[in-house]
Design a protein around this motif. Structure first.
Motif, PDB file in Angstrom:
ATOM      1  N   GLY A 262       0.782  -1.224   0.000  1.00  0.00           N
ATOM      2  CA  GLY A 262       0.000   0.000   0.000  1.00  0.00           C
ATOM      3  C   GLY A 262       0.815   1.275   0.000  1.00  0.00           C
ATOM      4  N   THR A 263       2.098   1.174  -0.094  1.00  0.00           N
ATOM      5  CA  THR A 263       2.968   2.352  -0.103  1.00  0.00           C
ATOM      6  C   THR A 263       3.612   2.496  -1.478  1.00  0.00           C
ATOM      7  N   ASP A 264       3.507   3.690  -2.045  1.00  0.00           N
ATOM      8  CA  ASP A 264       4.112   3.968  -3.348  1.00  0.00           C
ATOM      9  C   ASP A 264       5.437   4.710  -3.143  1.00  0.00           C
ATOM     10  N   PHE A 265       6.456   4.260  -3.848  1.00  0.00           N
ATOM     11  CA  PHE A 265       7.743   4.958  -3.784  1.00  0.00           C
ATOM     12  C   PHE A 265       8.485   4.727  -5.104  1.00  0.00           C
ATOM     13  N   THR A 266       9.493   5.518  -5.303  1.00  0.00           N
ATOM     14  CA  THR A 266      10.258   5.489  -6.554  1.00  0.00           C
ATOM     15  C   THR A 266      11.703   5.099  -6.267  1.00  0.00           C
ATOM     16  N   ILE A 267      12.232   4.197  -7.106  1.00  0.00           N
ATOM     17  CA  ILE A 267      13.635   3.785  -7.001  1.00  0.00           C
ATOM     18  C   ILE A 267      14.403   4.446  -8.151  1.00  0.00           C
ATOM     19  N   PRO A 268      15.166   5.497  -7.856  1.00  0.00           N
ATOM     20  CA  PRO A 268      15.931   6.134  -8.935  1.00  0.00           C
ATOM     21  C   PRO A 268      17.085   5.241  -9.394  1.00  0.00           C
ATOM     22  N   GLY A 269      17.285   5.190 -10.716  1.00  0.00           N
ATOM     23  CA  GLY A 269      18.367   4.365 -11.248  1.00  0.00           C
ATOM     24  C   GLY A 269      18.262   2.925 -10.795  1.00  0.00           C
ATOM     25  N   TYR A 270      17.076   2.349 -10.905  1.00  0.00           N
ATOM     26  CA  TYR A 270      16.840   1.032 -10.302  1.00  0.00           C
ATOM     27  C   TYR A 270      17.696  -0.056 -10.942  1.00  0.00           C
ATOM     28  N   LEU A 271      18.018   0.063 -12.234  1.00  0.00           N
ATOM     29  CA  LEU A 271      18.868  -0.943 -12.854  1.00  0.00           C
ATOM     30  C   LEU A 271      20.284  -0.907 -12.286  1.00  0.00           C
ATOM     31  N   VAL A 272      20.775   0.294 -11.961  1.00  0.00           N
ATOM     32  CA  VAL A 272      22.096   0.415 -11.347  1.00  0.00           C
ATOM     33  C   VAL A 272      22.090  -0.209  -9.960  1.00  0.00           C
ATOM     34  N   VAL A 273      21.043   0.090  -9.184  1.00  0.00           N
ATOM     35  CA  VAL A 273      20.924  -0.479  -7.839  1.00  0.00           C
ATOM     36  C   VAL A 273      20.862  -2.006  -7.913  1.00  0.00           C
ATOM     37  N   ALA A 274      20.061  -2.521  -8.845  1.00  0.00           N
ATOM     38  CA  ALA A 274      19.917  -3.971  -8.980  1.00  0.00           C
ATOM     39  C   ALA A 274      21.235  -4.618  -9.407  1.00  0.00           C
ATOM     40  N   ALA A 275      21.950  -3.987 -10.330  1.00  0.00           N
ATOM     41  CA  ALA A 275      23.215  -4.550 -10.800  1.00  0.00           C
ATOM     42  C   ALA A 275      24.232  -4.617  -9.672  1.00  0.00           C
ATOM     43  N   MET A 276      24.322  -3.564  -8.872  1.00  0.00           N
ATOM     44  CA  MET A 276      25.281  -3.551  -7.765  1.00  0.00           C
ATOM     45  C   MET A 276      24.898  -4.564  -6.690  1.00  0.00           C
ATOM     46  N   ALA A 277      23.603  -4.655  -6.378  1.00  0.00           N
ATOM     47  CA  ALA A 277      23.161  -5.612  -5.366  1.00  0.00           C
ATOM     48  C   ALA A 277      23.431  -7.052  -5.821  1.00  0.00           C
ATOM     49  N   TYR A 278      23.157  -7.312  -7.094  1.00  0.00           N
ATOM     50  CA  TYR A 278      23.393  -8.650  -7.633  1.00  0.00           C
ATOM     51  C   TYR A 278      24.883  -8.986  -7.603  1.00  0.00           C
ATOM     52  N   ALA A 279      25.731  -8.019  -7.972  1.00  0.00           N
ATOM     53  CA  ALA A 279      27.176  -8.251  -7.971  1.00  0.00           C
ATOM     54  C   ALA A 279      27.699  -8.482  -6.561  1.00  0.00           C
ATOM     55  N   LEU A 280      27.214  -7.716  -5.595  1.00  0.00           N
ATOM     56  CA  LEU A 280      27.642  -7.907  -4.210  1.00  0.00           C
ATOM     57  C   LEU A 280      27.243  -9.292  -3.701  1.00  0.00           C
ATOM     58  N   LEU A 281      26.060  -9.739  -4.095  1.00  0.00           N
ATOM     59  CA  LEU A 281      25.596 -11.065  -3.674  1.00  0.00           C
ATOM     60  C   LEU A 281      26.488 -12.165  -4.225  1.00  0.00           C
ATOM     61  N   THR A 282      26.765 -12.126  -5.525  1.00  0.00           N
ATOM     62  CA  THR A 282      27.566 -13.185  -6.135  1.00  0.00           C
ATOM     63  C   THR A 282      29.024 -13.143  -5.662  1.00  0.00           C
ATOM     64  N   THR A 283      29.590 -11.934  -5.590  1.00  0.00           N
ATOM     65  CA  THR A 283      30.988 -11.824  -5.154  1.00  0.00           C
ATOM     66  C   THR A 283      31.147 -12.242  -3.699  1.00  0.00           C
ATOM     67  N   GLY A 284      30.228 -11.799  -2.841  1.00  0.00           N
ATOM     68  CA  GLY A 284      30.284 -12.178  -1.437  1.00  0.00           C
ATOM     69  C   GLY A 284      30.148 -13.676  -1.245  1.00  0.00           C
ATOM     70  N   THR A 285      29.252 -14.288  -2.026  1.00  0.00           N
ATOM     71  CA  THR A 285      29.087 -15.737  -1.938  1.00  0.00           C
ATOM     72  C   THR A 285      30.358 -16.462  -2.348  1.00  0.00           C
ATOM     73  N   LEU A 286      31.008 -15.973  -3.421  1.00  0.00           N
ATOM     74  CA  LEU A 286      32.245 -16.609  -3.856  1.00  0.00           C
ATOM     75  C   LEU A 286      33.333 -16.486  -2.802  1.00  0.00           C
ATOM     76  N   MET A 287      33.450 -15.319  -2.176  1.00  0.00           N
ATOM     77  CA  MET A 287      34.481 -15.130  -1.162  1.00  0.00           C
ATOM     78  C   MET A 287      34.297 -16.096   0.000  1.00  0.00           C
ATOM     79  N   ILE A 288      33.048 -16.375   0.334  1.00  0.00           N
ATOM     80  CA  ILE A 288      32.785 -17.312   1.427  1.00  0.00           C
ATOM     81  C   ILE A 288      33.078 -18.745   0.990  1.00  0.00           C
ATOM     82  N   VAL A 289      32.609 -19.100  -0.199  1.00  0.00           N
ATOM     83  CA  VAL A 289      32.771 -20.473  -0.683  1.00  0.00           C
ATOM     84  C   VAL A 289      34.237 -20.796  -0.966  1.00  0.00           C
ATOM     85  N   GLY A 290      34.981 -19.831  -1.534  1.00  0.00           N
ATOM     86  CA  GLY A 290      36.352 -20.105  -1.941  1.00  0.00           C
ATOM     87  C   GLY A 290      37.408 -19.513  -1.039  1.00  0.00           C
TER      88      GLY A 290
END
Length: 375
Positions: A186-214
């Protein structure tokens, strides 16, 4: 004159000791070649990025032409693709020449330095008297020196390319994707540059996972390299004993040493295989998912009609480029571990040379003190 303070620092950090010697390639007679190759590789990397960006724009224009069924524009874009492909291939071939020329020249310099240090004052006669890691000087001068000089060139050029690519295509994502209006609970909000935010979040997730696994990979690779060196030493030692016409009992003992060393190699390779299998979960999964994630993220704007098909493909390609740049560590983590391990082993060999040099100079210092005392 030997600097004891530098030796103490180097003992704590073999990598620093390796670099303290290897960096002299950028000085003296080889300086012009080294810096010239660096400048050439930087220029080639920038030009490759320009072509990559232009191909990203071509992706947008080509698919927009398809969406509007514009035959003339499709034909024009097809001609441009042939031009961009030819330029890209030419730059890639030139980059291979530059990297391999650099690697060959640096390896030659480091190997000559190690061989000269090994032969100086008959050190080769004394360094073999040590136990453990200093028994395999030949392996370090050949194989470890190769790995310690080959990988850094590729890694540094790749890192430079990744940084430039990330900076360029983050701007593309921000421009193409824009903002996204979201309604949640029920709350409306705007994510500026959402593709940039998503790309960085995705990269942090994969890189962080690799650092833990390897996280153990560097130690495992170093143990594997040590086991390989010990096997080579055991085989060479067996050959030396065999030429002396040993008794059957002695020959059986030497053969047993080779078998034990081979068993160590197999065990370390099994551990390394486990590390590679775990990191492959992350790297291969990222290769499969990143293009699809980029497309899915563009669906809201495309459904709303605020993105054309060309914009979607351009954003998806830019998303993949950003992921490839941010995930440089994922793609190069095993090779980085191999490089650090080999450089560490070469650094330890140089430390062994330093200790021999220190031992040779100690009697001279004692004699100087006696002369001063008697005078």
């Amino acid at each position: 004159m030997f600097d004891a303070s530098l030796l103490q620092v180097a003992r704590r950090q073999p990598l620093r000791r390796f670099w303290r010697s290897a960096r002299h390639f950028w000085h003296g007679p080889t300086a012009r070649l080294a810096w010239g190759l660096i400048a050439a590789l930087v220029v080639i990397t920038v030009l490759q990025l320009v072509v990559q960006y232009r191909l990203n724009v071509w992706n947008r224009d080509f698919f927009n032409a398809l969406e509007f069924r514009n035959g003339a524009e499709i034909w024009h874009q097809t001609h441009l693709l042939a031009l961009f492909a030819a330029v890209s291939i030419g730059l890639a071939v030139t980059a291979v020449w530059g990297r391999m020329t650099f690697q060959r020249a640096w390896r030659e310099w480091v190997s000559r330095h190690l061989i000269d240090s090994w032969l100086e004052d008959g050190r080769y006669l004394h360094i073999e008297l040590g136990n453990g890691e200093h028994q395999n000087t030949e392996y370090r001068i050949t194989e470890d020196a190769r790995l310690a000089t080959d990988a850094p060139i590729d890694l540094v050029v790749g890192l430079l390319s990744s940084v430039l690519t990330a900076g360029t295509f983050v701007v593309v994502l921000g421009h193409v994707g824009g903002a996204l209006d979201v309604s949640l609970l029920g709350t409306d909000f705007t994510i500026p540059g959402y593709l940039v935010v998503a790309a960085m979040a995705y990269a942090l997730l994969t890189t962080g996972t690799l650092m833990i696994v390897g996280r153990h990979m560097i130690g495992v690779i170093e143990s594997k390299n040590q086991a390989e060196a010990e096997l080579k030493y055991a085989v060479a030692h067996l050959r030396e004993r065999a030429t002396r016409r040993m008794s059957p009992g002695d020959l059986e003992g030497a053969t047993s040493e080779v078998g034990s060393a081979l068993g160590d190699v197999v065990r370390e390779w099994r551990r390394l295989a486990g590390q590679y299998m775990r990191t492959t979960y992350v790297s291969h999964g990222n290769t499969l998912l990143a293009p699809l994630v980029g497309l899915i993220l563009c669906v809201p704007h495309y459904v709303q009609g605020t993105m054309l098909l060309g914009d979607v493909t351009q954003a998806a390609a830019a998303f993949v480029a950003v992921q490839g740049a941010f995930n440089w560590l994922i793609d190069n983590f095993p090779r980085l571990a191999e490089c650090l391990s080999s450089a560490n082993r070469v650094g330890n060999l140089l430390l062994a040379f330093d200790r021999l040099e220190s031992a040779d100079e100690e009697p001279d210092l004692s004699a100087d003190r006696k002369r001063v005392a008697t005078s």
